[in-house]
Design a protein around this motif. Structure first.
Motif, PDB file in Angstrom:
ATOM      1  N   UNK A   1      10.765  10.205   4.901  1.00 55.54           N
ATOM      2  CA  UNK A   1      10.599   8.905   4.229  1.00 55.54           C
ATOM      3  C   UNK A   1      10.772   9.109   2.732  1.00 55.54           C
ATOM      4  N   UNK A   2      11.674   8.332   2.159  1.00 55.65           N
ATOM      5  CA  UNK A   2      11.851   8.362   0.704  1.00 55.65           C
ATOM      6  C   UNK A   2      11.418   7.004   0.163  1.00 55.65           C
ATOM      7  N   UNK A   3      10.546   7.013  -0.805  1.00 58.01           N
ATOM      8  CA  UNK A   3      10.256   5.765  -1.524  1.00 58.01           C
ATOM      9  C   UNK A   3      10.939   5.870  -2.877  1.00 58.01           C
ATOM     10  N   UNK A   4      11.952   5.054  -3.070  1.00 60.25           N
ATOM     11  CA  UNK A   4      12.672   5.063  -4.342  1.00 60.25           C
ATOM     12  C   UNK A   4      12.102   3.955  -5.215  1.00 60.25           C
ATOM     13  N   UNK A   5      11.470   4.346  -6.316  1.00 62.23           N
ATOM     14  CA  UNK A   5      10.872   3.344  -7.211  1.00 62.23           C
ATOM     15  C   UNK A   5      11.969   2.823  -8.126  1.00 62.23           C
TER      16      UNK A   5
ATOM     17  N   UNK B   1       2.025   9.001  10.001  1.00 59.35           N
ATOM     18  CA  UNK B   1       2.909   9.220  11.164  1.00 59.35           C
ATOM     19  C   UNK B   1       3.307  10.686  11.316  1.00 59.35           C
ATOM     20  N   UNK B   2       2.912  11.501  10.339  1.00 62.07           N
ATOM     21  CA  UNK B   2       3.378  12.891  10.353  1.00 62.07           C
ATOM     22  C   UNK B   2       4.799  13.008   9.829  1.00 62.07           C
ATOM     23  N   UNK B   3       5.189  12.066   8.958  1.00 64.05           N
ATOM     24  CA  UNK B   3       6.520  12.112   8.346  1.00 64.05           C
ATOM     25  C   UNK B   3       6.359  12.490   6.878  1.00 64.05           C
ATOM     26  N   UNK B   4       7.044  13.532   6.413  1.00 62.87           N
ATOM     27  CA  UNK B   4       6.930  13.851   4.979  1.00 62.87           C
ATOM     28  C   UNK B   4       7.445  12.689   4.125  1.00 62.87           C
ATOM     29  N   UNK B   5       6.631  12.251   3.191  1.00 64.36           N
ATOM     30  CA  UNK B   5       7.024  11.152   2.304  1.00 64.36           C
ATOM     31  C   UNK B   5       7.304  11.684   0.909  1.00 64.36           C
ATOM     32  N   UNK B   6       8.329  11.187   0.292  1.00 62.86           N
ATOM     33  CA  UNK B   6       8.754  11.691  -1.016  1.00 62.86           C
ATOM     34  C   UNK B   6       8.966  10.515  -1.969  1.00 62.86           C
ATOM     35  N   UNK B   7       8.454  10.614  -3.206  1.00 62.38           N
ATOM     36  CA  UNK B   7       8.764   9.580  -4.210  1.00 62.38           C
ATOM     37  C   UNK B   7       9.957  10.051  -4.996  1.00 62.38           C
ATOM     38  N   UNK B   8      10.839   9.146  -5.293  1.00 59.81           N
ATOM     39  CA  UNK B   8      11.911   9.515  -6.210  1.00 59.81           C
ATOM     40  C   UNK B   8      12.029   8.448  -7.276  1.00 59.81           C
ATOM     41  N   UNK B   9      12.582   8.844  -8.415  1.00 65.07           N
ATOM     42  CA  UNK B   9      12.879   7.871  -9.460  1.00 65.07           C
ATOM     43  C   UNK B   9      14.158   7.162  -9.028  1.00 65.07           C
TER      44      UNK B   9
ATOM     45  N   UNK C   1      -0.613   1.573  -3.546  1.00 66.53           N
ATOM     46  CA  UNK C   1       0.391   1.576  -4.617  1.00 66.53           C
ATOM     47  C   UNK C   1       1.668   2.293  -4.222  1.00 66.53           C
ATOM     48  N   UNK C   2       1.525   3.328  -3.398  1.00 69.12           N
ATOM     49  CA  UNK C   2       2.681   4.171  -3.083  1.00 69.12           C
ATOM     50  C   UNK C   2       2.994   4.141  -1.589  1.00 69.12           C
ATOM     51  N   UNK C   3       4.104   3.523  -1.256  1.00 67.03           N
ATOM     52  CA  UNK C   3       4.458   3.357   0.160  1.00 67.03           C
ATOM     53  C   UNK C   3       4.760   4.709   0.820  1.00 67.03           C
ATOM     54  N   UNK C   4       5.234   5.666   0.041  1.00 64.84           N
ATOM     55  CA  UNK C   4       5.548   6.991   0.611  1.00 64.84           C
ATOM     56  C   UNK C   4       4.300   7.644   1.207  1.00 64.84           C
ATOM     57  N   UNK C   5       3.113   7.256   0.704  1.00 71.58           N
ATOM     58  CA  UNK C   5       1.861   7.823   1.241  1.00 71.58           C
ATOM     59  C   UNK C   5       1.698   7.505   2.728  1.00 71.58           C
ATOM     60  N   UNK C   6       2.313   6.407   3.165  1.00 66.60           N
ATOM     61  CA  UNK C   6       2.152   6.011   4.570  1.00 66.60           C
ATOM     62  C   UNK C   6       2.774   7.015   5.529  1.00 66.60           C
ATOM     63  N   UNK C   7       3.733   7.789   5.040  1.00 59.71           N
ATOM     64  CA  UNK C   7       4.388   8.781   5.898  1.00 59.71           C
ATOM     65  C   UNK C   7       3.380   9.690   6.568  1.00 59.71           C
ATOM     66  N   UNK C   8       2.327  10.047   5.818  1.00 56.73           N
ATOM     67  CA  UNK C   8       1.315  10.986   6.338  1.00 56.73           C
ATOM     68  C   UNK C   8       0.688  10.464   7.629  1.00 56.73           C
TER      69      UNK C   8
END
Ligand SMILES: Cc1ncc(C[n+]2csc(CCOP(=O)(O)OP(=O)(O)O)c2C)c(N)n1
Ligand SMILES: [Mg+2]
Length: 332
Positions: A238-242, A204-212, A195-202
């Motif tokens: 990595x920013x996942x902007x919903x 690769x060792x890349x911090x993933x962040x969700x934003x509105x 559901x959350x693409x930002x989770x994929x950052x983990x």
């Protein structure tokens, strides 16, 4: 008001609203023109509903940072400072366009504002951003690279390879996934296993962040934090902007496959209207100022269309100019 974003200065808030409104009005004009035979060549791919992502991320950048965009690029380009007149001219295929009418809407590059390229090949931007960021790191620059890509692109192998290499080499890249809930006529659940693409950052060792992605202050706040970390050698983010694609994939697409309730839900979250209301309600803009911004933006669009209309098409003789890089000694 978004509590985390409270420290954002008033002039930045107003600037962000103006830019979002500019993008919205620019693209509303494209909607109108694309409905008239012969006015615009090719397909128009618009970012109505995604203005806050472009503006929030780009406002967090410095002048010499590099931007890599995709097929839904007008918002990114206008947020970065592309001149609406020359952008409109390019979209119309005119010689005064940002690429002298040779790229049209889908393949623009605006080096004057460090927009390296827009690629309509889904997933092509992230590997390009690795190259740009590698150059920045190699030259010991403090600049960073931002790449925008969609939720559909996030499933491309090229995007995984780019993230892996960027993490390995600690490259200064912000990967911005604009999750607009659709990839063509496929909903997220049809092409994405999580559901959350930002989770994929983990992975690769890349911090993933969700934003509105429909709240420009939320986007700006996180983009600024990630940009600062990136600039200081902390590696990619990595920013996942919903957010939501409020129109069809392109102007030919009338969204027959979209549930009307889903559209209504997202229309109520329209990022431009929502932010305008917030600025008014919090007394950051007076009603008269608000109306002036509206009128000014309309004027900018009218002038852009007039400029593009009056501009000539490129001449056949110029077709092969600026296409090949010319090496020293005149070889191409
Ligand atoms: C490599 C490649 N595959 C397929 C396409 C056709 N195509 C163009 S846009 C698109 C959907 C992309 O979805 P997403 O990445 O979510 O971006 P959005 O259009 O939603 O902004 C597809 C499949 C393409 N241009 N390039
Ligand atoms: Mg998408």
């Amino acid at each position: 008001m978004n509590m985390k974003a409270q420290g954002i200065e008033k002039h930045i808030r107003i600037k962000m609203y103006e830019k979002m409104l500019l993008i919205r009005k620019f693209e509303e004009k494209l909607v109108e023109l694309s409905g008239i035979d012969g006015r615009l060549p090719g397909m128009q791919i618009l970012a109505n509903g995604q203005e806050a992502v472009a503006v929030g991320v780009i406002e967090a950048l410095e002048t010499y940072d590099v931007v890599v965009s995709n097929h839904r690029s007008h918002g990114h380009l206008l947020a970065r400072g592309a001149d609406p007149k020359h952008l409109m001219a390019e979209i119309m295929g005119k010689a005064t366009g940002v690429n002298k009418g040779k790229s049209g809407t889908l393949h623009m590059s605006v080096p004057e504002i460090n927009v390296l390229m827009t690629s309509t090949v889904v997933g092509a931007g992230p590997p390009m951003s690795v190259g740009a960021a590698f150059a920045q790191q190699y030259r010991n620059e403090k600049n960073i690279t931002v790449v925008f890509f969609g939720d559909g692109a996030a499933a491309e192998g090229s995007v995984h390879e780019a993230m892996n290499l960027a993490a390995l080499w600690k490259l200064p890249i912000i990967f911005v996934c604009e999750n607009n809930c659709w990839a063509g006529a496929q909903g997220l659940g049809q092409h994405c296993s999580i559901g959350d693409i930002a989770d994929r950052g983990a992975a690769y060792g890349i911090p993933g962040e969700f934003v509105d992605g429909n709240d420009v202050e939320d986007v700006y706040y996180y983009a600024l934090q990630i940009a600062t970390r990136c600039r200081n050698g902390g590696g990619p983010g990595l920013i996942e902007a919903k957010t939501y694609r409020m129109r069809g994939h392109g102007e030919y697409d009338h969204q027959h496959y979209v549930d009307k309730k889903e559209l209504e839900k997202w229309y109520a979250l329209d990022p431009v209207k929502r932010y305008g209301k917030r600025l008014l309600n919090h007394g950051l803009m007076k009603k008269t100022e608000f109306e002036t911004v509206e009128r000014n933006m309309e004027k900018v669009i009218i002038e852009a269309v007039a400029f593009a209309d009056q501009s000539p098409y490129p001449l056949p003789d110029e077709a092969l100019e600026d296409v090949w890089a010319v090496e020293e000694g005149g070889q191409s």
